[in-house]
Design an enzyme around this catalytic site. Structure first.
Site, mmCIF file in Angstrom:
data_model
loop_
_atom_site.group_PDB
_atom_site.id
_atom_site.type_symbol
_atom_site.label_atom_id
_atom_site.label_comp_id
_atom_site.label_asym_id
_atom_site.label_seq_id
_atom_site.Cartn_x
_atom_site.Cartn_y
_atom_site.Cartn_z
ATOM 1 N N ARG A 46 77.426 -7.810 35.757
ATOM 2 C CA ARG A 46 77.002 -9.157 35.375
ATOM 3 C C ARG A 46 75.496 -9.106 35.139
ATOM 4 O O ARG A 46 74.842 -8.095 35.387
ATOM 5 C CB ARG A 46 77.431 -10.225 36.387
ATOM 6 C CG ARG A 46 77.598 -9.845 37.806
ATOM 7 C CD ARG A 46 76.319 -9.541 38.536
ATOM 8 N NE ARG A 46 75.296 -10.532 38.302
ATOM 9 C CZ ARG A 46 74.007 -10.331 38.414
ATOM 10 N NH1 ARG A 46 73.527 -9.149 38.739
ATOM 11 N NH2 ARG A 46 73.137 -11.297 38.189
ATOM 12 N N GLY A 47 74.960 -10.260 34.692
ATOM 13 C CA GLY A 47 73.558 -10.272 34.297
ATOM 14 C C GLY A 47 73.501 -10.019 32.801
ATOM 15 O O GLY A 47 74.180 -9.101 32.295
ATOM 16 N N ALA A 48 72.726 -10.840 32.091
ATOM 17 C CA ALA A 48 72.782 -10.824 30.625
ATOM 18 C C ALA A 48 72.569 -9.437 29.989
ATOM 19 O O ALA A 48 73.416 -8.979 29.208
ATOM 20 C CB ALA A 48 71.793 -11.854 30.073
ATOM 21 N N ARG A 89 82.357 -13.246 28.020
ATOM 22 C CA ARG A 89 81.501 -14.274 28.651
ATOM 23 C C ARG A 89 80.653 -14.885 27.540
ATOM 24 O O ARG A 89 79.942 -14.173 26.836
ATOM 25 C CB ARG A 89 80.623 -13.658 29.750
ATOM 26 C CG ARG A 89 81.444 -13.096 30.922
ATOM 27 C CD ARG A 89 80.598 -12.853 32.146
ATOM 28 N NE ARG A 89 80.215 -14.087 32.813
ATOM 29 C CZ ARG A 89 79.265 -14.140 33.754
ATOM 30 N NH1 ARG A 89 78.602 -13.047 34.101
ATOM 31 N NH2 ARG A 89 78.977 -15.280 34.339
ATOM 32 N N ASP A 237 69.830 -16.293 30.444
ATOM 33 C CA ASP A 237 70.995 -15.749 29.729
ATOM 34 C C ASP A 237 70.875 -15.956 28.232
ATOM 35 O O ASP A 237 71.438 -15.190 27.437
ATOM 36 C CB ASP A 237 72.283 -16.368 30.250
ATOM 37 C CG ASP A 237 72.669 -15.709 31.552
ATOM 38 O OD1 ASP A 237 72.098 -16.066 32.587
ATOM 39 O OD2 ASP A 237 73.493 -14.778 31.508
ATOM 40 N N ASN A 247 70.455 -20.488 32.188
ATOM 41 C CA ASN A 247 70.444 -19.510 33.280
ATOM 42 C C ASN A 247 71.399 -20.011 34.363
ATOM 43 O O ASN A 247 71.957 -21.108 34.257
ATOM 44 C CB ASN A 247 69.026 -19.306 33.826
ATOM 45 C CG ASN A 247 68.939 -18.089 34.747
ATOM 46 O OD1 ASN A 247 69.398 -16.998 34.396
ATOM 47 N ND2 ASN A 247 68.388 -18.252 35.940
ATOM 48 N N LYS A 248 71.577 -19.217 35.377
ATOM 49 C CA LYS A 248 72.547 -19.500 36.439
ATOM 50 C C LYS A 248 72.464 -20.943 36.932
ATOM 51 O O LYS A 248 71.375 -21.483 37.113
ATOM 52 C CB LYS A 248 72.292 -18.513 37.594
ATOM 53 C CG LYS A 248 73.170 -18.649 38.802
ATOM 54 C CD LYS A 248 74.647 -18.630 38.492
ATOM 55 C CE LYS A 248 75.091 -17.367 37.773
ATOM 56 N NZ LYS A 248 76.455 -17.514 37.195
#
Ligand code: MRU
Length: 338
Positions: A46-48, A89, A237, A247-248
């Site tokens: 995970r993580g862009a 995603r 993101d 973002n999150k």
């Protein structure tokens, strides 16, 4: 061995299963693009930037299948496969950006040697990984200048080694400042519901010997009010043309609080996160996650059966709440007026 989110092998990749951190460090080896898509969906990776790299390798792996198929036919097959990977995603710009980069190499290939064609795609995925490592270093170098000795920094989610092909984005700034001998304390929002802050950021910073304090998401207000936060640094993101970021989930809350307390709010991201095709943050697709991630905690049901759940994985922070963007090209001003 250094911790890496993804390690390419000869014709497979090893992905660190981040759902099992910090309890156990297990790498899963994948040689089928469908397994990588599943791994992205499950947030094993995970993580862009990291999902971009995984997506690029997924397409390159798909190109190795059916050795006897002719190249032109395969270019069409890969276009469909690329869409499937990009759909894994929807919010992070980096996933579509990286997959399209590999797909372009496929479409530009003029020969008819299927094995050679596949090697070109694999090499492009490798170039994306290598480039991301350099982008992280550049972000760290530029951002580090904003940090003073003794600063306490609030971060949200995980924008570190685990989220990229290198040292991270937000955390690269912290690593670079630490390396320059600056004493830093990091407050890590735990980041409900999947706890990237508690499970990943706290773990990563501990491994690096950086002082880290874990707080529940709702403590960021009191931390700022008590004067304990010098600045906020987090990742993104996707960044729209006008500077709004996705973002999150919870990032927006932190940005509003930071503005209220006149605390600088920095967004660290490489050029691959900027999406010039979208005018504002309102155009960014927001992924919604399964209710199961909210109604259960550590395998135990914590909400009544049948309750409705709203679980966006990301939120939009408008540019007027952002002090600056720390990018690989340098620090760019944000839209905040203080
Ligand atoms: O759902 P996740 O864990 O993929 O969300 C990650 C984030 O929101 C990060 O802050 C963002 O991708 C930047 S990573 C350098």
């Amino acid at each position: 061995m250094k911790v890496r989110a993804l390690i390419p092998l000869e014709d497979t990749v090893k992905i660190l299963d981040q759902t099992r951190l910090p309890k156990e460090m297990i790498y899963n080896e994948y040689g089928d693009y469908r397994d990588i898509v599943a791994s992205i969906k499950k947030l094993e990776i995970r993580g862009a930037p990291a999902i971009g790299i995984a997506g690029a390798y997924a397409l390159a792996i798909a190109a190795r299948a059916d050795v006897d198929t002719d190249v032109e036919h395969f270019k069409r097959v890969l276009t469909d496969v690329a869409s499937e990977i990009k759909d894994a995603r929807p919010t992070a710009a980096n996933l579509a950006w990286a997959v399209n980069r590999v797909l372009n190499v496929a479409h530009e290939y003029q020969g008819d040697n299927k094995a050679e064609f596949a090697i070109h795609l694999w090499d492009e995925a490798g170039a994306i990984l290598k480039e991301d490592e350099e982008l992280c270093n550049a972000i760290g170098r530029h951002g580090e200048e904003l940090i003073k000795d003794g600063d306490t920094i609030l971060t949200h989610c995980n924008a570190g080694i685990l989220a990229t092909g290198g040292m991270g984005t937000a955390l690269a700034v912290i690593y670079a400042a630490h390396e320059r001998g600056k004493r830093i304390r990091v407050y890590a929002d735990e980041t409900r519901p999947l706890l990237q802050g508690a499970r990943l950021t706290a773990w990563e910073l501990q491994q690096a010997g950086i002082e880290v304090v874990l707080n529940v998401d709702s403590a960021s207000g009191i931390l700022m009010r008590q004067g304990r936060i010098s600045c906020v640094i987090l990742g993104a993101d996707r960044i729209a043309q006008n500077g709004d970021i996705a973002n999150k989930i919870g990032t927006y809350n932190v940005a509003v609080l930071a503005r209220h307390h006149r605390i600088p709010f920095y967004v660290a991201a490489p050029y691959s996160t900027f999406d010039r095709s979208l005018e504002t943050g309102d155009d960014i697709p927001i992924e919604e996650r399964s209710p199961e991630e909210v109604v259960n905690w550590g395998g135990i049901r914590i909400a009544p059966e049948g309750v409705d759940v709203y679980s966006p994985a990301f939120d939009i922070t408008p540019h007027e709440l952002i002090s600056a963007y720390i990018t690989d090209k340098g620090v760019l001003p944000g839209g905040r007026d203080d």
